[in-house]
Design a protein around this motif. Structure first.
Motif, PDB file in Angstrom:
ATOM      1  N   ILE A 154       0.851  -1.193   0.000  1.00 25.01           N
ATOM      2  CA  ILE A 154       0.000   0.000   0.000  1.00 25.01           C
ATOM      3  C   ILE A 154       0.886   1.242   0.000  1.00 25.01           C
ATOM      4  CG2 ILE A 154      -1.920   1.200   1.104  1.00 25.01           C
ATOM      5  CD1 ILE A 154      -2.493  -1.678   0.068  1.00 25.01           C
ATOM      6  N   GLN A 155       1.041   1.803  -1.186  1.00 28.93           N
ATOM      7  CA  GLN A 155       1.852   3.007  -1.376  1.00 28.93           C
ATOM      8  C   GLN A 155       0.919   4.175  -1.679  1.00 28.93           C
ATOM      9  OE1 GLN A 155       5.178   2.724  -0.848  1.00 28.93           O
ATOM     10  NE2 GLN A 155       4.773   0.567  -0.409  1.00 28.93           N
ATOM     11  N   GLU A 156       1.500   5.343  -1.865  1.00 28.30           N
ATOM     12  CA  GLU A 156       0.704   6.527  -2.198  1.00 28.30           C
ATOM     13  C   GLU A 156      -0.158   6.232  -3.431  1.00 28.30           C
ATOM     14  OE1 GLU A 156       0.476   9.193  -0.220  1.00 28.30           O
ATOM     15  OE2 GLU A 156       1.868   8.075   1.051  1.00 28.30           O
ATOM     16  N   GLY A 157      -1.404   6.681  -3.393  1.00 27.14           N
ATOM     17  CA  GLY A 157      -2.312   6.488  -4.521  1.00 27.14           C
ATOM     18  C   GLY A 157      -2.974   5.121  -4.535  1.00 27.14           C
ATOM     19  N   HIS A 158      -2.835   4.333  -3.453  1.00 23.62           N
ATOM     20  CA  HIS A 158      -3.394   2.987  -3.402  1.00 23.62           C
ATOM     21  C   HIS A 158      -4.188   2.823  -2.109  1.00 23.62           C
ATOM     22  CE1 HIS A 158      -2.488  -1.641  -3.678  1.00 23.62           C
ATOM     23  NE2 HIS A 158      -3.771  -1.372  -3.667  1.00 23.62           N
ATOM     24  N   LEU A 159      -5.381   2.288  -2.224  1.00 27.34           N
ATOM     25  CA  LEU A 159      -6.227   1.962  -1.071  1.00 27.34           C
ATOM     26  C   LEU A 159      -6.607   0.495  -1.170  1.00 27.34           C
ATOM     27  CD1 LEU A 159      -8.647   5.053  -1.217  1.00 27.34           C
ATOM     28  CD2 LEU A 159      -6.674   4.756   0.303  1.00 27.34           C
ATOM     29  N   ASP A 160      -6.784  -0.168  -0.030  1.00 26.78           N
ATOM     30  CA  ASP A 160      -7.103  -1.589   0.006  1.00 26.78           C
ATOM     31  C   ASP A 160      -8.301  -1.800   0.931  1.00 26.78           C
ATOM     32  OD1 ASP A 160      -6.519  -4.158  -0.905  1.00 26.78           O
ATOM     33  OD2 ASP A 160      -4.863  -4.495   0.489  1.00 26.78           O
ATOM     34  N   LEU A 161      -9.423  -2.247   0.359  1.00 27.51           N
ATOM     35  CA  LEU A 161     -10.658  -2.469   1.120  1.00 27.51           C
ATOM     36  C   LEU A 161     -10.594  -3.810   1.833  1.00 27.51           C
ATOM     37  CD1 LEU A 161     -13.205  -1.667  -1.716  1.00 27.51           C
ATOM     38  CD2 LEU A 161     -12.739  -0.228   0.252  1.00 27.51           C
ATOM     39  N   TYR A 162     -11.037  -3.865   3.077  1.00 23.40           N
ATOM     40  CA  TYR A 162     -11.101  -5.141   3.793  1.00 23.40           C
ATOM     41  C   TYR A 162     -12.406  -5.841   3.447  1.00 23.40           C
ATOM     42  CZ  TYR A 162     -11.640  -8.681   7.294  1.00 23.40           C
ATOM     43  OH  TYR A 162     -11.843  -9.891   7.909  1.00 23.40           O
ATOM     44  N   MET A 163     -12.302  -7.130   3.107  1.00 26.32           N
ATOM     45  CA  MET A 163     -13.473  -7.972   2.862  1.00 26.32           C
ATOM     46  C   MET A 163     -13.285  -9.274   3.615  1.00 26.32           C
ATOM     47  SD  MET A 163     -14.190  -7.489  -1.189  1.00 26.32           S
ATOM     48  CE  MET A 163     -14.754  -5.932  -1.838  1.00 26.32           C
ATOM     49  N   THR A 164     -14.375  -9.904   4.024  1.00 24.79           N
ATOM     50  CA  THR A 164     -14.265 -11.176   4.739  1.00 24.79           C
ATOM     51  C   THR A 164     -14.097 -12.352   3.789  1.00 24.79           C
ATOM     52  OG1 THR A 164     -16.670 -11.312   4.859  1.00 24.79           O
ATOM     53  CG2 THR A 164     -15.533 -10.420   6.784  1.00 24.79           C
ATOM     54  N   SER A 165     -14.606 -12.231   2.583  1.00 22.21           N
ATOM     55  CA  SER A 165     -14.559 -13.332   1.618  1.00 22.21           C
ATOM     56  C   SER A 165     -13.373 -13.172   0.659  1.00 22.21           C
ATOM     57  CB  SER A 165     -15.864 -13.363   0.811  1.00 22.21           C
ATOM     58  OG  SER A 165     -15.726 -14.163  -0.342  1.00 22.21           O
ATOM     59  N   GLU A 166     -12.537 -14.194   0.609  1.00 17.72           N
ATOM     60  CA  GLU A 166     -11.393 -14.143  -0.296  1.00 17.72           C
ATOM     61  C   GLU A 166     -11.842 -14.125  -1.754  1.00 17.72           C
ATOM     62  OE1 GLU A 166      -7.048 -16.154  -1.101  1.00 17.72           O
ATOM     63  OE2 GLU A 166      -8.294 -16.951   0.493  1.00 17.72           O
ATOM     64  N   SER A 167     -12.895 -14.894  -2.079  1.00 17.32           N
ATOM     65  CA  SER A 167     -13.367 -14.918  -3.473  1.00 17.32           C
ATOM     66  C   SER A 167     -13.899 -13.547  -3.886  1.00 17.32           C
ATOM     67  CB  SER A 167     -14.416 -16.009  -3.680  1.00 17.32           C
ATOM     68  OG  SER A 167     -15.556 -15.761  -2.886  1.00 17.32           O
TER      69      SER A 167
END
Length: 183
Positions: A154-167
């Motif tokens: 996760i660098q500048e310009g990147h966001l990562d959403l948390y989800m419970t399901s891997e699929s």
């Protein structure tokens, strides 16, 4: 009695040896060591809290990023667009699972974010270090999320959403979406 006292009645008796230093039990030694470690950790926490305050001040002092008017105009009325700042981010998704975090369900910190919060779908967002924990981000088509986690990718310009399901996280893929920092 000393032979010196017998031969010299004015001589003083020899000084007794100094007492042995007090001995402590293993438990007391362990407690002292734990107290010393706790003091070091408290000092580290205070230093990190000061660093967070400084980073928040630095972020507020920075000039606001450029407005992405195309996307902003599609999603917001013109009146609101003038007062908000939208940026384009690469948005991905992750889970608490091993493939995303390297942690397994047996790990004590499984599902715990870098901020110490438990990851919650619909709330948790991994952000670059420039966004302090607790920052609220409104993501186009997704909604508002709270910056609670970090990640090596996760660098500048990147966001990562948390989800419970891997699929679901895998099917989300990589998307370029507009987002605004709301708090």
């Amino acid at each position: 009695m000393s032979t010196q006292l017998l031969t010299n009645p004015t001589a003083k008796p020899p000084e007794p040896p100094p007492p042995d230093p007090p001995r402590i039990t293993e438990e007391e030694a362990a407690l002292q060591e734990a107290d010393a470690e706790a003091e070091k950790k408290d000092a580290r926490i205070q230093a990190l809290e000061s660093e967070v305050v400084a980073l928040k001040a630095e972020i507020k002092a920075r000039s606001k990023p450029e407005v992405n008017n195309e996307v902003a105009n599609e999603n917001k009325p013109a009146k609101e667009t003038e007062s908000t700042t939208w940026q384009t981010f690469e948005v991905t998704a992750y889970t608490s699972g091993y493939s995303s975090t390297g942690k397994s369900r047996n790990d004590a910190d499984y599902g715990i974010t870098a901020s110490g919060e438990r990851a919650v779908e619909g709330r948790t967002l991994a952000c670059p270090p420039s966004l302090p924990f607790g920052t609220k981000v409104n993501i186009e088509g997704i909604g508002e999320r709270v910056c609670e986690d970090r990640g090596g990718a996760i660098q500048e310009g990147h966001l990562d959403l948390y989800m419970t399901s891997e699929s679901e996280a895998l099917s989300f893929g990589r998307r370029n979406l507009s987002a605004e920092i709301t708090d």
